[in-house]
Motif scaffolding. Structure first.
Motif, PDB file in Angstrom:
ATOM      1  N   ILE A 155       0.838  -1.197   0.000  1.00 17.31           N
ATOM      2  CA  ILE A 155       0.000   0.000   0.000  1.00 17.31           C
ATOM      3  C   ILE A 155       0.872   1.246   0.000  1.00 17.31           C
ATOM      4  N   PHE A 181       1.922   1.812  -3.321  1.00 22.50           N
ATOM      5  CA  PHE A 181       0.848   2.428  -4.097  1.00 22.50           C
ATOM      6  C   PHE A 181       0.790   3.933  -3.854  1.00 22.50           C
ATOM      7  N   ILE A 183      -4.835   5.037 -13.798  1.00 25.23           N
ATOM      8  CA  ILE A 183      -5.872   4.004 -13.810  1.00 25.23           C
ATOM      9  C   ILE A 183      -5.253   2.615 -13.654  1.00 25.23           C
ATOM     10  N   VAL A 207      -4.461   1.447 -10.163  1.00 29.72           N
ATOM     11  CA  VAL A 207      -5.509   0.820  -9.359  1.00 29.72           C
ATOM     12  C   VAL A 207      -5.364  -0.705  -9.402  1.00 29.72           C
ATOM     13  N   LEU A 208      -4.838  -1.197 -10.527  1.00 27.55           N
ATOM     14  CA  LEU A 208      -4.616  -2.644 -10.604  1.00 27.55           C
ATOM     15  C   LEU A 208      -3.614  -3.091  -9.541  1.00 27.55           C
ATOM     16  N   LEU A 247      -3.301  -1.708  -6.709  1.00 26.14           N
ATOM     17  CA  LEU A 247      -4.053  -1.744  -5.457  1.00 26.14           C
ATOM     18  C   LEU A 247      -4.868  -3.035  -5.365  1.00 26.14           C
ATOM     19  N   ILE A 248      -5.525  -3.363  -6.463  1.00 23.17           N
ATOM     20  CA  ILE A 248      -6.339  -4.584  -6.437  1.00 23.17           C
ATOM     21  C   ILE A 248      -5.449  -5.807  -6.186  1.00 23.17           C
ATOM     22  N   LEU A 268      -4.624  -6.064  -2.693  1.00 22.21           N
ATOM     23  CA  LEU A 268      -5.744  -6.511  -1.864  1.00 22.21           C
ATOM     24  C   LEU A 268      -6.031  -7.989  -2.053  1.00 22.21           C
ATOM     25  N   VAL A 269      -5.785  -8.476  -3.261  1.00 24.02           N
ATOM     26  CA  VAL A 269      -5.952  -9.926  -3.460  1.00 24.02           C
ATOM     27  C   VAL A 269      -4.972 -10.677  -2.564  1.00 24.02           C
ATOM     28  N   TYR A 282      -3.744  -9.522   0.151  1.00 29.43           N
ATOM     29  CA  TYR A 282      -4.150  -9.310   1.543  1.00 29.43           C
ATOM     30  C   TYR A 282      -5.306 -10.235   1.914  1.00 29.43           C
ATOM     31  N   PHE A 306       0.217  -6.844   3.821  1.00 30.97           N
ATOM     32  CA  PHE A 306       0.618  -6.095   2.645  1.00 30.97           C
ATOM     33  C   PHE A 306       2.140  -6.067   2.500  1.00 30.97           C
ATOM     34  N   PHE A 320     -12.692  -2.181  -2.679  1.00 29.77           N
ATOM     35  CA  PHE A 320     -12.131  -3.350  -3.347  1.00 29.77           C
ATOM     36  C   PHE A 320     -12.066  -4.519  -2.379  1.00 29.77           C
ATOM     37  N   LEU A 332     -13.866  -8.118  -2.852  1.00 30.91           N
ATOM     38  CA  LEU A 332     -13.197  -9.420  -2.801  1.00 30.91           C
ATOM     39  C   LEU A 332     -13.818 -10.344  -1.772  1.00 30.91           C
ATOM     40  N   PHE A 383     -13.598  -0.880 -10.501  1.00 30.46           N
ATOM     41  CA  PHE A 383     -12.432  -0.405 -11.243  1.00 30.46           C
ATOM     42  C   PHE A 383     -12.871   0.523 -12.373  1.00 30.46           C
ATOM     43  N   PHE A 398     -11.712   9.119 -12.531  1.00 31.64           N
ATOM     44  CA  PHE A 398     -10.418   9.688 -12.893  1.00 31.64           C
ATOM     45  C   PHE A 398     -10.584  10.618 -14.081  1.00 31.64           C
TER      46      PHE A 398
END
Lengths: 180, 139, 762, 481
Positions: C130, C133, C169, C172-173, C175-176, C179-180, C182, C188, D373, D377, D393, D400
């Motif tokens: 994070i 990020f 943009i 954000v991937l 971040l995702i 989180l996956v 996590y 993290f 998010f 999940l 997303f 944005f």
């Protein structure tokens, strides 16, 4: 509403009749209002209804005599402020409990305790609360009518409506011309 | 009885909705008053334990009306009617600034405003006259 | 070490006085570089404090090898760039002022470039996904403002937006992905994740998401299009962006999470493919470019393609070679960009075809950038030689075909580097050239000499890269680049590179057409076109639905009533409704109530058919009175009383208001066409039906009043010294409601006064 | 006991006093600011107490529970109270600094605060309705503040729509009383489980509509753009930053706390509505030209996220919903205040707001995105998870795009040329549309922006609050003990 116009004779009769009735009814109505206020705990009615009743008595005067007469003879100026003073009183009653370490809106004397009577009127803070509400509602109703009367007078005295607003839109002016 | 009350509520609400959908602002306000009436009727019906008025001395063993819904309805009636007053004031105010009580005309003004925004103008550009005086207190 | 993170703050104070900003900024950068170097030599260090424990976020940073490498690049090259811009920026602003007539102090530049540097360093050190990020997006913000530095130019603004959108943009991937991880492992922290994760679909998915973010930032295919556009930025920004910040951040991220990525064979292969594609696309298009900065930009795409390719190759060599490559490239590329800037300052030209033969007029610059170019082209005696050696090593380790691909890649590099340098400095002299200030040349000279120094004394650089490689590889790396004067495969490949490279350069007329066609095809069908089309399409679509909304939906109360009906209907359908509804019974006692209700309903319906407004109000009040009567029959005298009083009052108020408005206006819009009546009637019917369903459904339930609050209130009323239970509820039990209610009343008065009376209380 | 009354009481009494005074006088303005400040401080103290010692309760009138009206402060309530109070405070400071133009403005703002505090701190459903009306009536008048044509129009639309919402909510309250015989939230929550499902569901649908209207949820949003574009900046900040919280809080309280079973049943509908809202709002926002319009449509989209988190539920979902609601309030406050200004520095504030909307750290928006998010999940089926995460997303990508398209168009200009007048509001000074706003006001907005960033940089208090609030809801029927 005081202007007669073509129907003057008819309206003259009605208005005289209303004026008489209004004059006769004023004091009794106010008394009923006060009675409703203080007897509310025992019977139907409370500060709220009392306020409306009292206000209707005043409104009747407006209808019968017109704004100028009423405002000359009755002390109705500043009644709008009265409504806020009433609210302040009610809030004060609500807060009393807090200062004595009780919950908000604790009324005194406490539940079950002895109540002092003056005649048939019970002396409890709840009644004071109702007085606040009475004042508020009374002020509100009379105030609203006074505002309407004020606007009517503004219109009748030919004051431009624009004075009351910020600006004119083109289309509005066009529409007004069209009507004129 | 339940069905009848429900029907009455539905009729009043439907009539109110119909008026709200009208173009004339006064009718819209009346529509709002009507649907408030329907709601009030519903609340009082919600305490559907009809009986003696809840005023002491209570008759022995008699069914007493639910005082709580009465208090609620009282509050709701007062609120809805006073709000009707403010709606009326708004209607008058709309009349003063738009000179009409037709919702269509007002929506048209709204659309024009949206177009102005799209063309990058400020809402203030055209609607306000230049050098408009501050709103001063009249003596 | 933490002084580095504080850099932007110090910069801000310095930038308050325009004159001071440049030296202060450069000073900070220099200090930070030294601090980082010392920190690395003394074995690094780590900070790990809780940041937001509720989300298990940690402010965990560590100066490991990888961090040291990128921090040194960021601060060191940052220092050079800042020195350069202390002279360049005033000139640049001068041009802009001439162009637009506005002056701009330019302190923004120093603020953002130091912010850029600070976040880059932070990114390098961050050990928590994070946190990564956060710094990641900070670099995006900084680059957004730097690319769009020339705010008045439509081009720079569009480029800045493009860079921000593409990198922001895709971030954000990241971040995702984090989180996956996590969700699966509850942390993290990258080191912890490295220990916990097992190869499998999850790692591929999450790692893949993170890698995409990295690739987008490093301008790899298919995200490459933002980078050439970003050339709209002032030259020092481009230099920095390409060599040490922004673009480097992408591969830094990949290097950082590489221990995770290498657990997935799929990901490594994907990196290989994307790296190769980028090398090819960037390299071929670079060969066709004429504008200096454009050529360099495409070369950057290609060069980072190498790095990605090497990560894809994997293994000890791959990890170490990638790190080493970044160093070598950063030194060379920043020098070349600064050269381009200096040349443009001198000649006011940006295109290679319009300049030439500058070697004689600017010998020092030519020599310095020559060294840098040689480094990029991997000639011996430069640090670049080793980068290709390591590349070949890594490729060979994987297999001969890969070595072939690596060879082709190196050839491309050689070709376009030659084109750049020879085009600018060799050939016949064209155009005029002014003298350029020393501050524009000195940084190039320093960087160029570093390239040469690295060619001889490679060990310090190699040590740095080894450390970094170890961090990526998650194991010690034992790779020693050195000159081996023998016919080793690497050397043979290097020789082959030079030979084929020379051939390619000489045969330019033969293939240039094809290359141009390729570039043109990319413009026509490439991702940039897709981006623009998507943007335009979205805007057009947005306009389209907006028109619909404004035309058909605004001001339509029906848009509330109908969906409400649908919602309630759905609710009813979704639940069993066996014996929910009861008709209830009507007894003799109910007759008055029934009559009152009927009266209320009839009066209400009458309202609809009333045309005149005064009549309307009177009918309304009769409906109100009928309702009040109904209240009375419900055993609610208090309510009935208040209802009647209120009804009277409101009738008076409505009549009063009607009096204020001329009749003609009053009736405006009162009549609606028949067609609308039907439409509105059916909407109203839906509303009424909804009300009916809700009312009947709930009222059919047995009232729960028994044992409810009401009974207790009734019992307690005498306690509160009262007979009328309703009144006591209002004044005592629920006095809070009452006071709220009357507050509404008072507010209404105030509101009416505001609207009609300028807020004076009457 | 006093502590619980203070947030409601201070502004109530002060508002009553100020209603009688001329609010355009600076002294009165600053008095109202001081009052709101005191109220805000009391909310802070209350929050700390509640977080540390658990919920506070008090029955008005000293009666037993179920007889009198119960006031109850739990973490969910104080979180919303905290953020709403802060929003109103800043909006008022903004307006007082720039010069109040109406006698009654400060009083109405104080009453909006009173109503909101009451809503968040009451434990009684009918009392909720009453406070709801207090803040709404004040808001109707505030919407027309400054009384331009479009502002009066906005006020009328706002009033009509919200009145319909109020009536629907009132019906729901009556229905709940009928089914349970009580108005106390905890008792209602306990007893509603014994009622038939069908009527309960229809009541829940009514509640959803009522609060959906308040939030501006698609398809109940049509009033929102006209109002948010038309009204004065500080008013829009209050409407979107504080008043809209009624919707979020109401759905959480009534859905998560009182009707958890129905919420679980209706989750698909809620998630679908949220999704529609996100897509619709974002798509509308993309091509809008004026910042106010963009942010108005953005508000429709942002609400969708709250709905989705609410629909998914559970500790993580509820926490995300609370977190997102709070962050969204702060964003809207900052953005709408910035939109009302012009001149240097304003762009900075807007940019920070825009970054927050887009979910870029260190602005706090990224926390909201992160929490969402995470919620996405959490879905039980993998396909749903993927669909939802993709959707969030996409929504984020669109936000944005629209945030920065409009930022570039309006603010990213050379500092020296006068910026194009932001569309919405009239200038503070009488010096013409291009004159910069007073430095003090701009400075305040920048300070506000810094504070917003601070929330993002040090999010722990916010996270503690949202987790605590979620714990209240996930505790099941009846809420916290």
């Amino acid at each position: 509403m005081t202007e007669g116009g073509k129907k003057a004779p008819v309206e003259g009769v009605t208005s005289t009749l209303t004026q008489v009735i209004a004059k006769v009814l004023l004091v009794p109505t106010l008394m009923i209002a006060v009675a409703t206020l203080f007897k509310g705990y025992a019977q139907t009615g409370d500060g709220f209804s009392a306020g409306v009743i009292a206000a209707l008595a005043i409104v009747l005067q407006y209808l019968a005599f017109g704004r100028e007469v009423v405002e000359r003879y009755l002390p109705v100026q500043g009644l709008g402020t009265l409504s806020w003073l009433g609210l302040l009183l009610a809030l004060g009653v609500a807060a009393v409990g807090l200062f004595r370490g009780d919950a908000l809106f604790t009324h005194y004397p406490a539940p079950g305790a002895e109540v002092i009577h003056i005649g048939t009127v019970e002396v409890i803070t709840a009644v004071l609360f109702d007085v606040g509400i009475f004042l508020l509602v009374f002020g509100y109703a009379v105030g609203a009518v006074r505002i309407i009367a004020g606007v009517i007078q503004r219109q009748e005295s030919g004051e431009p409506e624009e004075e009351a607003v910020y600006h004119d839109t083109e289309e509005r002016l066009a529409r007004r011309e069209e009507r004129a | 009885m339940i069905l009848l009350i429900s029907l009455t509520i539905a009729i009043i609400f439907g009539a109110g909705a119909f008026l709200i959908l009208q173009r004339n602002l006064i009718r819209i306000v009346i529509g709002v008053i009507l649907i408030s009436n329907a709601a009030n009727l519903y609340i009082i019906a919600a305490g559907l334990s009809r009986g003696e008025p809840p005023i002491y001395p209570l008759p022995e063993g008699a069914q007493v009306s639910d005082p709580l819904v009465q208090a609620m309805v009282l509050t709701a009636i007062v609120i809805s009617s006073s709000i009707a007053a403010i709606l009326l004031a708004l209607v008058y105010r709309l009349y003063v600034s738009h000179d009409t009580l037709d919702l269509e005309e007002i929506s048209r003004a709204e659309r024009r405003a949206a177009e102005r925004l799209d063309s990058g103008e400020s809402l203030d550009d055209r609607e306000s006259s230049e050098g408009r005086p501050e709103r001063e207190e009249r003596p | 070490m933490l002084a580095v993170v504080a850099a932007p703050v110090a910069a801000l104070s310095g930038s308050l006085r325009p004159g001071l900003a440049a030296p202060v900024g450069a000073g900070i950068a220099g200090l930070a570089a030294v601090a980082t170097l010392v920190g690395w030599l003394s074995g690094g260090g780590a900070v790990d404090v809780a940041w937001a424990p509720s989300l298990d976020l940690r402010f965990a940073i560590e100066l490991d090898g990888l961090a040291a490498l990128y921090s040194l690049l960021a601060t060191g090259i940052g220092f050079a760039v800042l020195v350069y811009s202390s002279r360049y920026l005033p000139l640049h602003l001068e041009h802009e002022r001439e162009a637009t007539g506005t002056s701009d102090p330019g302190v923004r530049f120093y603020f953002f470039i130091l912010l850029f540097m600070g976040s880059m360093v932070g990114l390098a050190m961050a050990q928590d996904l994070i946190l990564v990020f956060v710094f990641w997006d900070l670099t995006a913000i900084a680059s957004y403002y730097l690319i769009g530095f020339d705010r008045h130019k439509e081009e720079s603004r569009a480029s800045a937006l493009m860079a921000l959108l593409v990198t922001g943009i895709t971030a954000v991937l990241l971040l995702i992905g984090a989180l996956v991880f996590y969700a699966a492992y509850g942390t993290f922290s990258i080191p912890e994740l490295v220990e916990l994760t097992e190869p499998g679909a999850l790692v591929t998915l999450a790692g893949g998401l993170i890698a995409v973010a990295g690739l987008a930032k490093s301008a790899q295919v298919p995200f490459q299009f933002w980078l050439p556009r970003a050339m709209a930025a002032p030259t020092p920004v481009s230099a920095y962006l390409h060599s040490a910040a922004m673009v480097a951040a992408g591969v830094l991220l990949i290097g950082r999470v590489y221990p995770l990525l290498q657990k997935s064979e799929v990901l490594l292969n994907a990196l290989l493919v994307i790296g190769l594609l980028s090398i090819a696309v960037g390299g071929i298009i670079a060969l066709t470019r004429n504008v200096m900065k454009q050529l360099l930009a495409y070369s950057t795409i290609s060069q980072y393609g190498y790095v990605v390719f090497m990560f894809g190759l994997g293994g000890e060599y791959g990890a170490m070679a990638a790190s080493f490559y970044v160093i070598a490239h950063a030194l060379s590329k920043s020098a070349l960009f600064l050269t381009a800037g200096a040349v443009t300052e001198a000649t006011h030209e940006t295109e290679i075809s319009r300049i030439g033969g500058l070697a004689r007029r600017m010998p020092l610059l030519a020599a310095a950038s020559g060294a840098a170019a040689a480094g990029l082209a991997a000639l011996p005696l430069t640090i670049g030689f080793f980068k290709d050696e390591l590349l070949f090593d890594a490729a060979l380790e994987r297999g001969a075909p890969f070595a072939g691909l690596a060879l082709l890649a190196a050839v491309l590099t050689l070709a376009y580097t030659w084109r750049f340098w020879s085009g600018v400095f060799l050939g016949e002299a064209r155009g005029h050239a002014e003298r350029v200030p020393w501050a524009l040349v000195a940084p190039v000279a320093v960087l160029g000499s570093l390239v040469l120094v690295g060619g001889i004394l490679v060990e310090p650089f190699a040590a740095l890269a080894r450390d970094a490689g170890a961090a990526s590889f998650d194991a010690p790396v034992e790779v020693e680049p050195a000159y081996h004067l023998e016919a080793s495969p690497e050397n043979l490949l290097a020789l082959a590179t030079y030979a084929i490279g020379a051939l390619v350069i000489l045969s330019r007329p033969i293939w240039i057409g094809a290359a141009r066609a390729f570039a043109r095809a990319g413009e026509l069908a490439g991702p940039e076109r897709a981006y623009n089309a998507a943007l335009r399409g979205l805007n057009r679509f947005s306009d389209f639905i907006h028109t619909i909304e404004v035309r058909d939906l605004r001001g339509r109360v029906a848009t509330i009533l109908v969906p409400s009906g649908i919602l309630v209907g759905l609710g009813i359908l979704a639940t069993p409704s066996g014996d929910v509804y009861r008709v209830g019974e009507v007894t003799g006692d109910d007759v008055p109530l029934v009559l009152a209700l009927a009266a209320a309903a009839i009066a209400t319906v009458a309202i609809i058919f009333t045309k005149k407004h005064v009549t309307l109000v009177l009918v309304l009040s009769s409906a109100g009175f009928a309702t009040a009567v109904a209240f009375a029959f419900f055993g609610a005298p208090d309510v009935a009383l208040v209802a009647i009083l209120i009804e009277t009052l409101i009738t008076l108020l409505v009549l009063g208001t009607l009096k204020l408005i001329p009749r003609k206006v009053l009736e405006s819009g009162a009549r609606i066409p028949v067609r609308q009546v039907w439409r509105k009637g059916s909407v109203a019917a839906v509303a009424g039906a909804t009300a009916f369903v809700v009312a009947w459904g709930t009222l059919s339930q047995p009232s729960a009043v028994e044992g409810g609050a009401a009974a207790r209130l009734t019992e307690l009323a005498p306690e509160a010294h009262a007979n009328d239970v309703v009144t006591v509820i209002l004044a005592d039990f629920r006095a809070l409601d009452t006071i709220g209610e009357v507050t509404v009343v008072a507010l209404v008065l105030l509101g009416v006064a505001t609207l009609l009376f300028r807020g004076r209380l009457p | 006991m006093t502590l619980l009354s203070l947030p409601i009481g201070i502004t109530w009494v002060l508002g009553t006093v100020l209603a009688m005074l001329d609010g355009r006088r600076p002294l009165v303005g600053w008095l109202s600011v001081a009052g709101l400040g005191a109220s805000f401080v009391s909310v802070i103290v209350l929050s700390v107490t509640v977080v540390q010692n658990g919920p506070l309760e008090m029955v008005a009138g000293g009666w037993p529970e179920g007889v009198g009206i119960q006031l109850r402060a739990d973490v969910l309530g104080v979180t919303f109270a905290l953020v709403s109070s802060a929003v109103i405070f800043f909006a008022l400071v903004y307006e007082v600094m720039g010069g109040v133009r109406s006698r009654t403005f400060p009083a109405f703002v104080l009453f909006v605060n009173t109503g909101l505090m009451g809503i968040f701190l009451t434990g009684d459903i009918f009392n909720f309705y009453v406070f709801f009306e207090i803040s709404m009536v004040a808001a109707y008048v505030l919407t027309g503040y400054r009384e331009r044509d479009y502002q009066v129009r906005a006020a009328f639309i706002f009033a009509i729509v919200n009145l319909i919402g109020s009536v629907i909510f009132l019906v729901a309250v009556g229905g709940l009383y009928h089914l349970t015989g009580s108005l106390d939230m905890q008792i209602v929550a306990e007893r509603i489980t014994q009622a038939e499902l069908a009527p309960t569901v229809s009541i829940a649908a009514a509640i959803l509509v009522a609060f959906g209207l308040k939030l501006g949820l698609f398809p109940f949003h049509y009033w929102l753009p006209a109002v948010y574009v038309g009204s004065h900046a500080s008013v829009v900040a209050i409407l979107s930053g504080a008043l809209a919280n009624i919707g979020g809080y109401g759905l959480l309280r009534f859905g998560g706390d009182i009707l958890p079973e129905v919420l679980a049943l209706g989750a698909p509908v809620i998630i679908i509505l949220g999704t529609a809202s996100i897509i619709y709002g974002a798509l509308q926002a993309v091509s809008r030209r004026s910042p106010a319009e963009v942010m108005a449509y953005s508000a429709i989209g942002q609400v969708g996220y709250i709905l989705i988190a609410l629909g998914i539920g559970g500790p993580i979902g509820f926490a995300a919903a609370v977190l997102y609601a709070v962050v969204n309030s702060l964003n809207k406050l900052l953005l709408f205040l910035a939109i009302g200004l012009r001149g240097p520095l304003v762009g900075v504030a807007f940019a920070i707001g825009a970054f927050s909307v887009a979910g870029v750290p260190p602005a706090p928006g990224f926390l909201g995105k992160l929490a969402l998010f995470r919620t996405g999940l959490e879905m039980e089926s993998l396909a749903n998870s993927i669909a939802l995460v993709t959707l969030i997303f996409l929504g984020g990508a669109l936000s944005f795009l629209y945030s920065f398209q409009v930022y570039q168009r309006v603010y990213m200009k050379p500092d020296q040329t006068p910026p194009a007048p932001p569309m919405q509001t009239d200038p503070f000074s009488a010096g013409g549309p291009n004159k910069p706003s007073p430095l003090a006001v701009r400075g305040m907005v920048v300070v506000l922006a810094a504070l917003v960033v601070a929330v993002g940089v040090w999010p722990e208090p916010l996270l503690v609050l949202s987790d605590g609030a979620a714990a209240v809801l996930a505790g099941g029927a009846g809420g916290a003990p």
